[in-house]
Motif scaffolding. Structure first.
Motif, PDB file in Angstrom:
ATOM      1  N   TYR A 247       0.952  -1.324  -0.169  1.00 44.09           N
ATOM      2  CA  TYR A 247       0.018  -0.026  -0.118  1.00 44.09           C
ATOM      3  C   TYR A 247       0.855   1.259   0.058  1.00 44.09           C
ATOM      4  CZ  TYR A 247      -4.029   2.729   1.754  1.00 44.09           C
ATOM      5  OH  TYR A 247      -5.280   3.599   1.748  1.00 44.09           O
ATOM      6  N   VAL A 248       1.885   1.463   0.834  1.00 38.53           N
ATOM      7  CA  VAL A 248       2.853   2.282   0.818  1.00 38.53           C
ATOM      8  C   VAL A 248       3.284   2.550  -0.400  1.00 38.53           C
ATOM      9  CG1 VAL A 248       4.808   3.239   1.892  1.00 38.53           C
ATOM     10  CG2 VAL A 248       2.962   2.211   3.348  1.00 38.53           C
ATOM     11  N   SER A 249       3.956   1.447  -0.983  1.00 36.00           N
ATOM     12  CA  SER A 249       4.811   1.521  -2.290  1.00 36.00           C
ATOM     13  C   SER A 249       3.811   2.254  -3.481  1.00 36.00           C
ATOM     14  CB  SER A 249       5.040   0.316  -2.559  1.00 36.00           C
ATOM     15  OG  SER A 249       5.905   0.171  -3.817  1.00 36.00           O
ATOM     16  N   ARG A 250       2.490   1.806  -3.401  1.00 35.91           N
ATOM     17  CA  ARG A 250       1.602   2.261  -4.436  1.00 35.91           C
ATOM     18  C   ARG A 250       1.644   3.879  -4.154  1.00 35.91           C
ATOM     19  NH1 ARG A 250      -0.876  -2.852  -3.472  1.00 35.91           N
ATOM     20  NH2 ARG A 250      -2.251  -1.911  -2.051  1.00 35.91           N
ATOM     21  N   VAL A 251       1.075   4.111  -3.172  1.00 39.81           N
ATOM     22  CA  VAL A 251       1.012   5.665  -2.779  1.00 39.81           C
ATOM     23  C   VAL A 251       2.205   6.463  -3.198  1.00 39.81           C
ATOM     24  CG1 VAL A 251       0.635   7.449  -1.100  1.00 39.81           C
ATOM     25  CG2 VAL A 251      -0.818   5.384  -1.236  1.00 39.81           C
ATOM     26  N   ALA A 252       3.359   5.725  -2.661  1.00 43.01           N
ATOM     27  CA  ALA A 252       4.590   6.671  -2.855  1.00 43.01           C
ATOM     28  C   ALA A 252       4.925   6.732  -4.208  1.00 43.01           C
ATOM     29  CB  ALA A 252       6.115   5.680  -2.274  1.00 43.01           C
ATOM     30  N   GLY A 253       4.640   5.638  -5.387  1.00 44.49           N
ATOM     31  CA  GLY A 253       4.804   5.665  -6.739  1.00 44.49           C
ATOM     32  C   GLY A 253       4.132   6.712  -7.271  1.00 44.49           C
ATOM     33  N   VAL A 254       2.833   7.172  -6.722  1.00 43.92           N
ATOM     34  CA  VAL A 254       2.070   8.060  -7.511  1.00 43.92           C
ATOM     35  C   VAL A 254       2.700   9.295  -6.796  1.00 43.92           C
ATOM     36  CG1 VAL A 254      -0.232   9.077  -6.983  1.00 43.92           C
ATOM     37  CG2 VAL A 254      -0.092   6.896  -7.368  1.00 43.92           C
ATOM     38  N   PHE A 255       3.092   9.443  -5.641  1.00 44.42           N
ATOM     39  CA  PHE A 255       3.908  10.686  -5.424  1.00 44.42           C
ATOM     40  C   PHE A 255       5.026  10.884  -6.234  1.00 44.42           C
ATOM     41  CE2 PHE A 255       7.430  13.245  -3.090  1.00 44.42           C
ATOM     42  CZ  PHE A 255       6.602  14.382  -2.767  1.00 44.42           C
ATOM     43  N   ASP A 256       5.751   9.966  -6.642  1.00 38.20           N
ATOM     44  CA  ASP A 256       6.988  10.156  -7.313  1.00 38.20           C
ATOM     45  C   ASP A 256       6.415  10.485  -8.810  1.00 38.20           C
ATOM     46  OD1 ASP A 256       8.663   9.481  -5.368  1.00 38.20           O
ATOM     47  OD2 ASP A 256       8.882   7.306  -6.022  1.00 38.20           O
ATOM     48  N   ASN A 257       5.302   9.810  -9.262  1.00 33.23           N
ATOM     49  CA  ASN A 257       4.819  10.397 -10.676  1.00 33.23           C
ATOM     50  C   ASN A 257       3.215  10.168 -10.679  1.00 33.23           C
ATOM     51  OD1 ASN A 257       4.366  10.143 -13.417  1.00 33.23           O
ATOM     52  ND2 ASN A 257       5.928   9.099 -13.903  1.00 33.23           N
ATOM     53  N   ASN A 258       2.816  11.171 -10.867  1.00 32.33           N
ATOM     54  CA  ASN A 258       1.027  11.119 -10.933  1.00 32.33           C
ATOM     55  C   ASN A 258       0.492  10.364 -12.055  1.00 32.33           C
ATOM     56  OD1 ASN A 258       1.480  13.039 -12.831  1.00 32.33           O
ATOM     57  ND2 ASN A 258       0.081  14.477 -12.051  1.00 32.33           N
ATOM     58  N   GLY A 259       1.451   9.983 -13.014  1.00 32.34           N
ATOM     59  CA  GLY A 259       1.084   9.141 -14.231  1.00 32.34           C
ATOM     60  C   GLY A 259       1.322  10.097 -15.507  1.00 32.34           C
ATOM     61  N   LEU A 260       1.629  11.715 -15.272  1.00 32.44           N
ATOM     62  CA  LEU A 260       1.809  12.420 -16.139  1.00 32.44           C
ATOM     63  C   LEU A 260       3.235  12.939 -16.058  1.00 32.44           C
ATOM     64  CD1 LEU A 260      -1.689  14.404 -16.137  1.00 32.44           C
ATOM     65  CD2 LEU A 260      -0.982  12.749 -17.806  1.00 32.44           C
ATOM     66  N   GLY A 261       4.039  12.402 -15.430  1.00 31.85           N
ATOM     67  CA  GLY A 261       5.379  12.974 -15.053  1.00 31.85           C
ATOM     68  C   GLY A 261       5.643  13.830 -13.986  1.00 31.85           C
ATOM     69  N   VAL A 262       4.581  14.137 -13.239  1.00 31.19           N
ATOM     70  CA  VAL A 262       4.455  15.100 -12.425  1.00 31.19           C
ATOM     71  C   VAL A 262       4.787  14.604 -10.971  1.00 31.19           C
ATOM     72  CG1 VAL A 262       3.450  16.935 -11.013  1.00 31.19           C
ATOM     73  CG2 VAL A 262       3.095  16.756 -13.526  1.00 31.19           C
ATOM     74  N   ARG A 263       5.776  15.179 -10.247  1.00 25.77           N
ATOM     75  CA  ARG A 263       5.943  14.591  -8.867  1.00 25.77           C
ATOM     76  C   ARG A 263       5.621  15.532  -7.923  1.00 25.77           C
ATOM     77  NH1 ARG A 263      10.050  11.574  -6.215  1.00 25.77           N
ATOM     78  NH2 ARG A 263      10.912  12.276  -4.097  1.00 25.77           N
ATOM     79  N   GLY A 264       5.112  14.836  -6.853  1.00 24.38           N
ATOM     80  CA  GLY A 264       4.444  15.508  -5.645  1.00 24.38           C
ATOM     81  C   GLY A 264       3.209  16.211  -6.031  1.00 24.38           C
ATOM     82  N   ASP A 265       2.416  15.579  -6.693  1.00 25.25           N
ATOM     83  CA  ASP A 265       1.058  16.082  -6.981  1.00 25.25           C
ATOM     84  C   ASP A 265       0.214  15.509  -5.716  1.00 25.25           C
ATOM     85  OD1 ASP A 265      -1.473  16.392  -7.734  1.00 25.25           O
ATOM     86  OD2 ASP A 265      -1.389  15.340  -9.599  1.00 25.25           O
ATOM     87  N   MET A 266      -0.214  16.370  -4.817  1.00 23.27           N
ATOM     88  CA  MET A 266      -0.884  15.853  -3.679  1.00 23.27           C
ATOM     89  C   MET A 266      -2.344  15.450  -3.903  1.00 23.27           C
ATOM     90  SD  MET A 266       1.401  15.853  -1.523  1.00 23.27           S
ATOM     91  CE  MET A 266       0.298  15.799  -0.006  1.00 23.27           C
ATOM     92  N   LYS A 267      -3.003  16.192  -4.991  1.00 25.32           N
ATOM     93  CA  LYS A 267      -4.225  15.559  -5.250  1.00 25.32           C
ATOM     94  C   LYS A 267      -4.407  14.418  -5.856  1.00 25.32           C
ATOM     95  CE  LYS A 267      -7.108  18.428  -7.414  1.00 25.32           C
ATOM     96  NZ  LYS A 267      -7.445  19.490  -8.436  1.00 25.32           N
ATOM     97  N   ALA A 268      -3.426  13.905  -6.530  1.00 29.49           N
ATOM     98  CA  ALA A 268      -3.125  12.418  -7.113  1.00 29.49           C
ATOM     99  C   ALA A 268      -2.834  11.710  -5.897  1.00 29.49           C
ATOM    100  CB  ALA A 268      -1.748  12.344  -8.117  1.00 29.49           C
ATOM    101  N   VAL A 269      -1.972  11.912  -4.790  1.00 35.06           N
ATOM    102  CA  VAL A 269      -1.733  11.344  -3.664  1.00 35.06           C
ATOM    103  C   VAL A 269      -2.729  10.924  -2.760  1.00 35.06           C
ATOM    104  CG1 VAL A 269      -0.138  11.206  -1.446  1.00 35.06           C
ATOM    105  CG2 VAL A 269       0.838  12.176  -3.574  1.00 35.06           C
ATOM    106  N   PHE A 270      -3.675  12.088  -2.620  1.00 37.15           N
ATOM    107  CA  PHE A 270      -4.720  11.605  -1.696  1.00 37.15           C
ATOM    108  C   PHE A 270      -5.840  10.798  -2.423  1.00 37.15           C
ATOM    109  CE2 PHE A 270      -3.582  15.527   0.826  1.00 37.15           C
ATOM    110  CZ  PHE A 270      -3.640  14.881   2.057  1.00 37.15           C
ATOM    111  N   ARG A 271      -5.984  10.830  -3.464  1.00 32.91           N
ATOM    112  CA  ARG A 271      -6.825  10.094  -4.568  1.00 32.91           C
ATOM    113  C   ARG A 271      -6.362   8.434  -4.450  1.00 32.91           C
ATOM    114  NH1 ARG A 271      -8.398   7.761  -9.469  1.00 32.91           N
ATOM    115  NH2 ARG A 271     -10.648   8.656 -10.098  1.00 32.91           N
ATOM    116  N   ALA A 272      -4.940   8.420  -4.418  1.00 30.47           N
ATOM    117  CA  ALA A 272      -4.280   7.183  -4.298  1.00 30.47           C
ATOM    118  C   ALA A 272      -4.648   6.623  -3.029  1.00 30.47           C
ATOM    119  CB  ALA A 272      -2.958   7.247  -4.683  1.00 30.47           C
ATOM    120  N   VAL A 273      -4.423   7.369  -1.916  1.00 27.66           N
ATOM    121  CA  VAL A 273      -4.607   6.837  -0.579  1.00 27.66           C
ATOM    122  C   VAL A 273      -5.919   6.290  -0.210  1.00 27.66           C
ATOM    123  CG1 VAL A 273      -4.850   7.734   1.924  1.00 27.66           C
ATOM    124  CG2 VAL A 273      -2.877   8.562   0.493  1.00 27.66           C
TER     125      VAL A 273
END
Length: 543
Positions: free
Chosen positions: A307-333
């Motif tokens: 679970y942590v790894s999946r969320v961390a992966g979204v932090f590293d890349n939101n799917g569009l090459g953006v790091r640190g997208d918190m909207k994507a992170v909360f969605r992933a959580v």
């Protein structure tokens, strides 16, 4: 589409408490669409305006007066209970427990900075982590709380060194953590089996030099403004970022985390800050370190490495090459299979102890609490034996009310190595205090008795009329209360014991002049059902 229980669980994780309209909406549109709609809502940022309005009112009576500390507490509850952007407000509360500043230190006029700081967290909750980290670092509330406002470069003649407080905490607590992490949040060990530290004492020294020369914001960088001298303080200083003052900033080379800032011909605080922020932001620890804590705050105390790894992966890349997208992170959580799976939720190691503040807001929202004053009036609830042992934004230290890595000593959790953060403020005293507080809340209401303390009852009053109306049908009463407070009903043990307690309250047979006694008995039945549910493990433990 989600079942009622599924919708209830999402509302518990993503709001300050499920309500019938929220549950219905999630069931209608589905979890992803509901989360996306919440992510799209504009931020409700009203803490600073409320504090300033209350201060202006206070100054009509005393020119030196400021708003009461209760104004911030009230503002928190007003947003928690009534804001439409529930997910953003809940996310901001989670962030406030990572990027901690406390009203315990920021009282009196400094509370203005705290009010703006919480609005800042709400604005940035669904932005980019890089922006959030810098806004936290440069906010005067943090500058005051961790003492890097007016931090000066070293002086070899006097032996003065820059203050290291913020440099340490920005690494330890706000970005990368103490130890090197794998993407799944597990700690990297050296050949001797010991954790590998993520930074050294030298890194703290280097970063402390970066955080020199920052002080009050304003239209210029005069020395008197740096020092906060009378006549040189901007009226809006508590709500504007700190700014750099070259004269007080370290001009020499600064080394940290394998990089650094070259010596500067003219000291440049902004350039130094950019390198430091970029370095911290791009550190591989940030995704798992911050991601795991967000999972803990919203979903489960001891998330699986996957679970942590999946969320961390979204932090590293939101799917569009953006790091640190918190909207994507909360969605992933919130939309991860481990957050949404009813099967996973049944695992005995899954879930979290609901912190006292969230227990209270869940009850108040579930039963449509209304404010007599219309503005919500709440006070300190710190007391261990009679209150909640917790007041929003009033952590005893920068380490929050509880540490994310806290493992209760002794018992099964310790044997299994399970992190249970909220257990750090759980004791025999605080358990009794919660029960005492909720019994009074049920009987009398919650909050202050008016702004002047002269009202006849506490400001927040839950609507339990529907429960009272079912009092002569114990099974229906029980079902009604459980449907509002528990996601999937109650255990047989809780149901049977509560039903027996309800039935032990006798409703008198109607006769002349005993209407009041009948109504009192019905109310007591409703209060009994509510009390036993609110103190039950099924309610206190969020699954």
């Amino acid at each position: 589409m989600p079942t009622r229980a599924d919708a209830f669980r999402l509302a518990t994780q993503a709001t300050f408490g499920p309500t019938e309209p929220v549950i219905a909406q999630i069931q209608t549109v589905g979890a992803p669409a509901w989360v996306d709609a919440q992510l799209a809502l504009p931020a409700t940022t009203t803490h600073l305006p409320r504090w300033r309005a209350a201060t202006a009112k206070a100054k009509l009576l005393d020119a030196k007066a400021v708003a009461s500390s209760n104004e911030l507490i009230s503002s928190f509850y007003e947003r928690a209970l009534n804001a439409d952007d529930q997910l953003r407000q809940r996310a901001a509360f989670a962030l406030s427990q990572i990027f901690v500043v406390s009203q315990a230190e920021l009282g009196e006029e400094r509370a203005e900075a705290l009010a703006d700081y919480q609005d800042m967290l709400a604005r940035n909750a669904f932005g980019n982590f890089r922006t959030l980290l810098q806004d936290v670092s440069m906010h005067p509330a943090m500058g005051l709380y961790l003492s890097h406002i007016k931090n000066r470069k070293g002086d070899p003649l006097t032996g003065r060194q820059p203050d290291q407080n913020f440099a340490r905490e920005v690494m330890q607590l706000f970005s990368i953590g103490l130890y090197q992490l794998r993407p799944d949040g597990s700690v990297v060990l050296d050949g001797a089996g010991k954790p590998v530290e993520s930074y050294s004492a030298d890194d703290i020294v280097g970063l402390s030099q970066v955080f020199t020369g920052f002080s009050w914001g304003g239209p210029d960088q005069q020395n008197q403004r740096f020092w906060g001298s009378p006549g040189y303080l901007d009226a809006n200083r508590y709500a504007m970022p700190m700014q750099g003052y070259s004269r007080f900033h370290e001009q020499g080379a600064k080394s940290f985390l394998g990089t650094g800032v070259a010596a500067q011909g003219v000291a440049d605080p902004a350039a130094s800050l950019k390198v430091a922020m970029d370095t911290l932001f791009n550190h591989p620890n940030v995704g798992p370190f911050i991601g795991r804590q967000l999972i803990q705050r919203l979903v489960t105390s001891h998330p699986s490495p996957a679970y942590v790894s999946r969320v961390a992966g979204v932090f590293d890349n939101n799917g569009l090459g953006v790091r640190g997208d918190m909207k994507a992170v909360f969605r992933a959580v919130l939309l991860d299979e481990e957050a949404r799976s009813a099967t996973v939720a049944q695992d005995e190691r899954y879930g979290k102890l609901r912190e006292p503040v969230l227990r209270l807001t869940a009850y108040l929202r579930a039963f449509g609490a209304k404010s007599d004053s219309g503005v919500v009036l709440m006070g300190n609830t710190d007391d261990v034996t009679t209150q909640l042992s917790q007041t929003p934004w009033r952590s005893p230290s920068v380490f929050n009310f509880y540490r994310p890595g806290y493992v209760p000593p002794g018992g099964e959790a310790a044997a299994l190595g399970l992190t249970l953060p909220e257990m750090q403020i759980t004791s025999e005293g605080s358990t009794a205090g919660y029960v005492n507080y909720m019994l009074l809340a049920l009987e009398r209401g919650v909050g202050l008795k008016g702004a002047d303390g002269k009202a006849t009852r506490p400001d927040l009053q839950a609507d339990i009329s529907a429960a009272i109306a079912l009092a002569d049908r114990p099974e229906a009463l029980l079902a009604h209360v459980h449907s509002r407070l528990l996601p999937g009903g109650a255990s047989a043990t809780l149901s049977n014991e509560t039903l027996a307690a309800i039935n032990s309250v006798t409703i008198p047979a109607p006769k002349n002049n005993n209407t009041a006694a009948i109504e009192s008995a019905k109310r007591n039945r409703a209060l009994t059902a509510l009390a036993l549910t609110l103190v039950s493990p099924e309610f206190i433990v969020q699954k």
